[in-house]
Design an enzyme around this catalytic site. Structure first.
Site, short mmCIF file in Angstrom:
data_model
loop_
_atom_site.label_atom_id
_atom_site.label_comp_id
_atom_site.label_asym_id
_atom_site.label_seq_id
_atom_site.Cartn_x
_atom_site.Cartn_y
_atom_site.Cartn_z
N GLY A 2 0.79 -1.21 0.00
CA GLY A 2 0.00 0.00 0.00
C GLY A 2 0.83 1.27 0.00
O GLY A 2 2.02 1.26 -0.24
N GLY A 21 6.05 4.08 -8.67
CA GLY A 21 6.67 2.78 -8.91
C GLY A 21 5.64 1.66 -8.92
O GLY A 21 5.61 0.83 -9.83
N HIS A 22 4.74 1.65 -7.93
CA HIS A 22 3.66 0.65 -7.90
C HIS A 22 2.75 0.81 -9.11
O HIS A 22 2.35 -0.18 -9.74
CB HIS A 22 2.79 0.83 -6.64
CG HIS A 22 3.49 0.63 -5.35
ND1 HIS A 22 3.64 1.64 -4.42
CD2 HIS A 22 4.09 -0.46 -4.81
CE1 HIS A 22 4.28 1.18 -3.36
NE2 HIS A 22 4.58 -0.08 -3.57
N GLN A 57 12.27 -3.64 -9.78
CA GLN A 57 13.71 -3.87 -9.70
C GLN A 57 14.33 -3.20 -8.47
O GLN A 57 15.39 -3.62 -8.00
CB GLN A 57 14.38 -3.34 -10.98
CG GLN A 57 15.90 -3.39 -10.99
CD GLN A 57 16.46 -4.80 -10.88
OE1 GLN A 57 15.81 -5.76 -11.32
NE2 GLN A 57 17.64 -4.93 -10.32
N GLN A 80 14.62 -9.15 -3.43
CA GLN A 80 13.30 -9.76 -3.29
C GLN A 80 12.88 -10.44 -4.59
O GLN A 80 12.37 -11.57 -4.58
CB GLN A 80 12.27 -8.68 -2.92
CG GLN A 80 10.84 -9.16 -2.94
CD GLN A 80 9.86 -8.07 -2.54
OE1 GLN A 80 9.61 -7.86 -1.36
NE2 GLN A 80 9.33 -7.37 -3.52
N MET A 107 11.85 5.79 -6.08
CA MET A 107 10.58 5.98 -5.40
C MET A 107 10.36 4.88 -4.37
O MET A 107 10.64 3.72 -4.62
CB MET A 107 9.44 6.01 -6.41
CG MET A 107 9.43 7.26 -7.23
SD MET A 107 7.87 7.49 -8.11
CE MET A 107 8.16 9.11 -8.84
#
Length: 282
Positions: free
Chosen positions: A31, A36-37, A148, A153, A184
């Site tokens: 959230g 970026g999301h 990226q 991850q 970001m």
């Protein structure tokens, strides 16, 4: 856009869509969405009939003293932004829905989770792989999209998917940066004015390192020292790690002959920021 809070309900809905031949793209988030999301959601919307975005601040990937309680949250804003970017389904479960009383099962990828962020955040990736595997089972996507910026991850998730024979395509999308180069992050909101101004050194040092490699420098230690020197010129910067590693094994390299990941984590005040860049030796 449909919003679900219950696992049973979203599984039922998506199961019907899959029966109709719909493809599902999935973007897992915690959230407080930023550009970026939103770029991941747009990539997913181009490739799939349905785009599912999860908003879940996962407690199992936070360690003691980390920012679980303070992590920024604004669900109404997230719903609006996700829908504008092309999401068609939002999944926002409560902690008790994902980890009910008596929960005992965890997923862990070994070795590559013990370096970089894993070294200073023990248990972090165990929480990440557990929640992502649960979300994959709930959503049943054809494709899942990761940024990226969280390079380790992404590598860990790819390994988990391969090792556990999950039939999901993992797509890693480019880092989205502010106009001055800062990657970001939802945590950027924590930075005060001075910290924000100095944090741009992270991307600057990475761009410098890549240029050194492009100009023929192969000595990883020399490059690492140059990055550290540049960051330490900023008085508010407190380095967690700077590493140059193999992109598959995440082990340190001494000589740069192939593609490497240059990754770092640095604190500004109480805010821990990460960034990275790929480079390839000549």
């Amino acid at each position: 856009m449909k919003v679900f809070k219950k696992i049973k309900e979203i599984k039922s809905y998506l199961g019907e869509q899959i029966k109709q031949g719909m493809t599902i793209g999935f973007v897992p988030t915690m959230g407080y969405l930023h550009e970026g999301h939103l770029s991941l959601i747009r990539y997913a919307a181009k490739d799939n009939d349905i785009v599912v975005v999860s908003v879940f601040v996962n407690p199992t990937q936070f360690g003691p003293g980390e920012d679980l309680e303070k992590y920024p949250r604004d669900l109404d804003r997230d719903i609006r932004l996700a829908q504008q970017a092309g999401a068609t389904v939002l999944f926002t479960p409560e902690v008790e829905e994902m980890y009910p009383n008596g929960y005992k099962t965890y997923v862990e990828v070994e070795q590559i989770t013990g370096t970089l962020c894993g070294a200073s955040r023990p248990g972090h990736f165990r929480g990440v792989t557990t929640v992502v595997s649960k979300l994959f089972n709930i959503i049943n996507p054809n494709r899942a999209y990761f940024g990226q910026k969280d390079a380790q991850q992404s590598i860990v998730i790819k390994r988990m998917v391969k090792d556990l024979n999950m039939d999901i395509e993992i797509i890693v999308c480019p880092i989205v940066r502010e106009s001055d180069g800062l990657a970001m992050s939802s945590r950027n909101v924590y930075l005060n004015k001075d910290e924000r101004e100095q944090a741009v050194v992270l991307s600057q040092s990475l761009f410098m390192a890549k240029e050194m490699i492009q100009n023929g420098e192969k000595d990883a230690l020399k490059i690492k020292k140059a990055i550290i020197k540049m960051i330490k010129e900023k008085p508010l910067a407190d380095i967690d790690y700077v590493s140059i590693v193999d992109i598959e094994t995440l082990t340190d390299v001494s000589e740069i002959n192939n593609k490497v990941l240059i990754a770092l984590a640095v604190r500004f005040g109480k805010t821990r920021l990460i960034d990275n860049i790929m480079a390839e030796g000549k």
